[in-house]
Design a protein around this motif. Structure first.
Motif, mmCIF file in Angstrom:
data_model
loop_
_atom_site.group_PDB
_atom_site.id
_atom_site.type_symbol
_atom_site.label_atom_id
_atom_site.label_comp_id
_atom_site.label_asym_id
_atom_site.label_seq_id
_atom_site.Cartn_x
_atom_site.Cartn_y
_atom_site.Cartn_z
ATOM 1 N N TRP A 145 8.915 50.920 -12.656
ATOM 2 C CA TRP A 145 10.132 50.218 -12.408
ATOM 3 C C TRP A 145 10.763 50.661 -10.925
ATOM 4 C CZ3 TRP A 145 12.621 46.400 -14.746
ATOM 5 C CH2 TRP A 145 14.062 46.128 -14.496
ATOM 6 N N GLU A 146 10.726 51.890 -10.494
ATOM 7 C CA GLU A 146 11.123 52.190 -9.148
ATOM 8 C C GLU A 146 10.393 51.540 -8.026
ATOM 9 O OE1 GLU A 146 11.882 56.270 -6.449
ATOM 10 O OE2 GLU A 146 10.594 56.411 -8.101
ATOM 11 N N ASN A 147 9.097 51.203 -8.618
ATOM 12 C CA ASN A 147 7.978 50.461 -7.356
ATOM 13 C C ASN A 147 8.657 49.138 -7.031
ATOM 14 O OD1 ASN A 147 6.106 52.365 -6.778
ATOM 15 N ND2 ASN A 147 4.926 51.983 -8.570
ATOM 16 N N VAL A 148 9.317 48.613 -8.263
ATOM 17 C CA VAL A 148 9.600 47.156 -8.057
ATOM 18 C C VAL A 148 11.012 46.904 -7.618
ATOM 19 C CG1 VAL A 148 7.653 46.153 -9.595
ATOM 20 C CG2 VAL A 148 10.211 46.914 -10.419
ATOM 21 N N ASN A 149 11.938 47.974 -7.518
ATOM 22 C CA ASN A 149 13.036 47.859 -6.872
ATOM 23 C C ASN A 149 13.154 48.099 -5.412
ATOM 24 O OD1 ASN A 149 15.559 47.666 -9.230
ATOM 25 N ND2 ASN A 149 13.478 48.448 -10.017
ATOM 26 N N GLY A 151 15.775 48.180 -2.043
ATOM 27 C CA GLY A 151 17.070 47.891 -1.417
ATOM 28 C C GLY A 151 18.123 47.538 -2.314
ATOM 29 N N GLY A 152 18.108 47.708 -3.537
ATOM 30 C CA GLY A 152 19.225 47.536 -4.287
ATOM 31 C C GLY A 152 18.662 45.895 -5.176
ATOM 32 N N GLY A 153 17.672 45.706 -4.824
ATOM 33 C CA GLY A 153 17.136 44.354 -5.628
ATOM 34 C C GLY A 153 16.021 44.599 -6.272
ATOM 35 N N LEU A 154 15.817 43.710 -7.536
ATOM 36 C CA LEU A 154 14.503 44.068 -8.326
ATOM 37 C C LEU A 154 13.814 42.628 -8.130
ATOM 38 C CD1 LEU A 154 13.170 44.885 -10.815
ATOM 39 C CD2 LEU A 154 14.602 43.375 -12.278
ATOM 40 N N TYR A 155 12.463 42.807 -7.937
ATOM 41 C CA TYR A 155 11.631 42.065 -7.161
ATOM 42 C C TYR A 155 10.538 41.604 -8.000
ATOM 43 C CZ TYR A 155 14.977 42.201 -3.211
ATOM 44 O OH TYR A 155 16.114 42.000 -2.584
ATOM 45 N N GLU A 156 10.260 42.320 -8.855
ATOM 46 C CA GLU A 156 9.163 42.065 -9.943
ATOM 47 C C GLU A 156 9.313 42.710 -11.201
ATOM 48 O OE1 GLU A 156 5.276 41.740 -7.000
ATOM 49 O OE2 GLU A 156 5.287 43.448 -8.482
ATOM 50 N N LEU A 157 8.743 42.387 -12.282
ATOM 51 C CA LEU A 157 8.567 43.030 -13.414
ATOM 52 C C LEU A 157 7.389 43.829 -13.599
ATOM 53 C CD1 LEU A 157 10.602 40.906 -16.220
ATOM 54 C CD2 LEU A 157 11.581 42.679 -14.937
ATOM 55 N N PRO A 158 7.320 44.879 -13.510
ATOM 56 C CA PRO A 158 5.893 45.859 -13.665
ATOM 57 C C PRO A 158 5.081 45.046 -14.633
ATOM 58 C CG PRO A 158 7.892 47.541 -13.652
ATOM 59 C CD PRO A 158 8.388 46.101 -13.901
ATOM 60 N N LEU A 159 3.854 45.014 -14.281
ATOM 61 C CA LEU A 159 2.593 44.474 -15.245
ATOM 62 C C LEU A 159 1.802 45.685 -15.516
ATOM 63 C CD1 LEU A 159 1.240 42.462 -16.747
ATOM 64 C CD2 LEU A 159 0.456 41.706 -14.694
ATOM 65 N N ASN A 160 1.170 46.303 -14.332
ATOM 66 C CA ASN A 160 0.291 47.213 -14.413
ATOM 67 C C ASN A 160 0.851 48.457 -13.827
ATOM 68 O OD1 ASN A 160 -0.618 46.411 -11.931
ATOM 69 N ND2 ASN A 160 -1.993 45.116 -12.627
ATOM 70 N N ALA A 161 0.158 49.694 -13.927
ATOM 71 C CA ALA A 161 0.532 50.797 -13.345
ATOM 72 C C ALA A 161 -0.906 51.564 -12.822
ATOM 73 C CB ALA A 161 1.189 51.742 -14.029
ATOM 74 N N GLY A 162 -0.735 52.453 -11.758
ATOM 75 C CA GLY A 162 -2.086 53.137 -11.430
ATOM 76 C C GLY A 162 -1.743 54.588 -11.105
ATOM 77 N N ALA A 220 1.920 65.592 -2.900
ATOM 78 C CA ALA A 220 1.997 66.823 -2.077
ATOM 79 C C ALA A 220 3.492 67.058 -1.785
ATOM 80 C CB ALA A 220 1.265 66.851 -0.877
ATOM 81 N N GLY A 221 4.242 66.024 -2.139
ATOM 82 C CA GLY A 221 5.617 65.924 -1.777
ATOM 83 C C GLY A 221 5.893 65.468 -0.292
ATOM 84 N N GLY A 222 5.006 64.958 0.176
ATOM 85 C CA GLY A 222 5.414 64.400 1.446
ATOM 86 C C GLY A 222 6.197 63.041 1.346
ATOM 87 N N ARG A 223 7.119 62.646 2.265
ATOM 88 C CA ARG A 223 8.087 61.361 2.284
ATOM 89 C C ARG A 223 7.856 60.990 3.602
ATOM 90 N NH1 ARG A 223 6.586 62.278 -2.064
ATOM 91 N NH2 ARG A 223 7.931 62.601 -4.059
ATOM 92 N N PRO A 224 6.734 60.518 4.369
ATOM 93 C CA PRO A 224 6.704 60.256 5.662
ATOM 94 C C PRO A 224 7.354 58.804 5.958
ATOM 95 C CG PRO A 224 4.663 59.621 4.497
ATOM 96 C CD PRO A 224 5.546 60.334 3.774
ATOM 97 N N PHE A 225 7.873 57.938 4.893
ATOM 98 C CA PHE A 225 8.179 56.831 5.233
ATOM 99 C C PHE A 225 9.590 56.773 4.589
ATOM 100 C CE2 PHE A 225 3.536 55.453 4.752
ATOM 101 C CZ PHE A 225 3.234 55.907 6.035
ATOM 102 N N LYS A 226 10.662 56.419 5.268
ATOM 103 C CA LYS A 226 12.017 56.086 4.839
ATOM 104 C C LYS A 226 12.262 55.025 5.351
ATOM 105 C CE LYS A 226 12.826 61.244 4.404
ATOM 106 N NZ LYS A 226 13.777 62.287 4.709
ATOM 107 N N VAL A 227 12.926 53.980 4.590
ATOM 108 C CA VAL A 227 13.504 52.409 4.918
ATOM 109 C C VAL A 227 14.878 52.523 4.365
ATOM 110 C CG1 VAL A 227 13.116 50.409 4.973
ATOM 111 C CG2 VAL A 227 11.166 51.826 4.630
ATOM 112 N N ASP A 228 15.837 52.167 5.189
ATOM 113 C CA ASP A 228 16.859 51.723 5.051
ATOM 114 C C ASP A 228 17.434 50.587 5.657
ATOM 115 O OD1 ASP A 228 19.724 51.738 4.412
ATOM 116 O OD2 ASP A 228 20.358 53.335 5.432
ATOM 117 N N GLY A 229 17.264 49.309 5.148
ATOM 118 C CA GLY A 229 17.435 48.267 5.813
ATOM 119 C C GLY A 229 16.640 47.846 7.039
ATOM 120 N N ASP A 230 16.923 47.701 8.215
ATOM 121 C CA ASP A 230 16.155 47.737 9.347
ATOM 122 C C ASP A 230 15.777 48.871 9.851
ATOM 123 O OD1 ASP A 230 18.790 48.062 10.457
ATOM 124 O OD2 ASP A 230 18.257 45.798 11.559
#
Length: 446
Positions: A145-149, A151-162, A220-230
């Motif tokens: 569920w987190e993957n498809v949300n 910026g506050g929007g819901l853009y898919e309903l999850p179908l499969n997981a990896g 490993a706990g890395g979070r190299p990419f952070k996105v907040d709007g633009d």
């Protein structure tokens, strides 16, 4: 509908041209029939199914045509036209061209989870909360569920997981008296023991795989990419990324990884013979082994992904579903089909083809968890995958141009796999290009 490396090998120039056209543009606007702000009720969705309608869906999924046929039988006035316009990045290029032109996009399209931000943040996708689909959250695994949300929007309903796991060749492990590693230190030692016993055997194969790299950094706990709007930050030197790079450098320094290219005939031969002894991959790899390495049936098993510090923290590699395009003018009917695919009978049809599910009720089903898989020696592999999915670390974000990012990974970090640079140096080069590209596309990047 998975994030396979071979599906993402499209030239950087082709993707760059497509992405740059729309990265921060208006993206074509909404459909003629329904405005972007209008809430669509369940009554309106059901009414749309009683009108003659044809929906166009772009997807490389082999199961979706069967899902469409089942849906048409239940709703005979709706016709579903499933078109395979290319796999992965090839489809994305065509999708971007349609967005740029403001016409020609399908009603729905397969979009991998890592690619959702690329379209969602530019307004090309419909926020499914418009149809009340945010209320379906409890039906899906939290990590999916987190993957498809975005910026506050819901853009898919999850179908499969990896969910990530360690696929290992038990026959090879038994031959060389190797124990299944539970940590990356043990994994490295297993690779050394294997090479010492027979230099034709490798613990794994990797000549550069961006998807695997992201997943291992994630766990490993890395979070190299952070996105907040633009606004974006890229830090491939954070503590988690360094932890991954230090570990993986040992595999590269000791030449424990076969240089055979993934998805090549030689790679499949290595998996069949057991000379490539493990794969760290998403759950979808189980289906690949069954279909493409049939002669090794009974040789392979699945174990939890090795940990860095004994903690059962995992990550995801792959996964996709259907996203709705704002250009579409039949969005109520499209919403019904999208829901059918992920939350109703369509999800059962897809699951039957070997896709690992994202629905909570299936993941909690003892029948599903206890199913024995003869390819894996009768092992209950679904339990391993489900446990991994439950342990996925929160907080990972993809860049809004991740499709481009993975397409240039080998160009920038590839020398690390040939010994001409360290892996950290390769990641630094990758970061430099990602920052540069983001700024060129109008993002604020640091």
């Amino acid at each position: 509908m998975n994030r396979w490396p071979r599906h993402r090998r499209t030239t950087s120039l082709l993707l760059a041209a497509a992405l740059s056209a729309v990265t921060l543009s208006a993206c074509g606007g909404g459909g003629d029939g329904e405005s972007a702000s209008k809430t669509v009720t369940e009554e309106e969705i059901q009414a749309a199914l009683d009108k003659p309608t044809e929906l166009t869906v772009w997807s490389w999924s082999t199961s979706l045509p069967d899902v469409a046929e089942a849906f048409e039988k239940e709703h005979p006035k709706v016709k579903i036209k499933v078109e395979n316009v290319g796999t992965g990045a090839e489809q994305y290029t065509k999708l971007q061209n349609a967005i740029k032109a403001g016409k020609g996009a399908p009603d729905l399209a397969t979009v991998e989870y890592n690619a959702i931000p690329q379209y969602a943040l530019t307004g090309a996708l419909v926020d499914l909360k418009r149809f009340g689909f945010g209320d379906l959250e409890d039906q899906f695994d939290p990590a999916a569920w987190e993957n498809v949300n975005v910026g506050g929007g819901l853009y898919e309903l999850p179908l499969n997981a990896g969910p990530m796991a360690l696929f290992y060749n038990k026959k090879t492990f038994d031959k060389f008296d190797i124990k299944v590693p539970t940590t990356w230190d043990e994994y490295i030692e297993a690779g050394r023991k294997l090479q010492k016993a027979d230099p034709d055997y490798y613990i794994s194969a990797d000549n550069g795989n961006a998807g695997l790299t992201e997943s291992l950094i994630w766990s490993a706990g890395g979070r190299p990419f952070k996105v907040d709007g633009d606004r974006i930050s890229v830090d491939l030197k954070d503590a988690g990324t360094k932890k991954y790079a230090d570990m993986y450098q040992k595999l590269l320094d000791d030449k424990l990884l076969s240089p055979i290219a993934g998805w090549s005939p030689e790679w499949f031969q290595g998996l069949t013979s057991g000379k490539i002894a493990t794969l760290t991959s998403g759950a979808w790899m189980a289906g690949i082994l069954k279909s493409s390495v049939p002669d090794a049936s009974g040789d392979w098993r699945v174990a939890p992904m090795p940990s860095y510090d004994g903690e059962s923290t995992t990550s995801v590699n792959g996964g996709s579903s259907l996203a709705m395009m704002e250009q579409g003018d039949k969005q109520a009917a499209a919403a019904a089909f999208l829901r059918y695919v992920s939350a109703e009978k369509g999800a059962d049809i897809t699951q039957a083809t070997g896709s690992f599910p994202a629905r909570s009720k299936v993941l909690q089903s003892q029948e599903f968890l206890g199913a024995k898989d003869e390819y894996f020696g009768g092992q209950q592999v679904n339990r391993v995958f489900a446990d991994s999915l439950a342990d996925v670390a929160e907080g990972w974000q993809y860049l809004p141009y991740d499709v481009y990012a993975v397409s240039i990974f080998n160009d920038k970090a590839g020398k690390a796999y040939t010994g001409d640079k360290t892996l950290q140096e390769g990641l630094n080069d990758w970061q430099q290009e990602l920052v540069k590209y983001g700024k060129e596309e109008g993002f604020t990047v640091n």
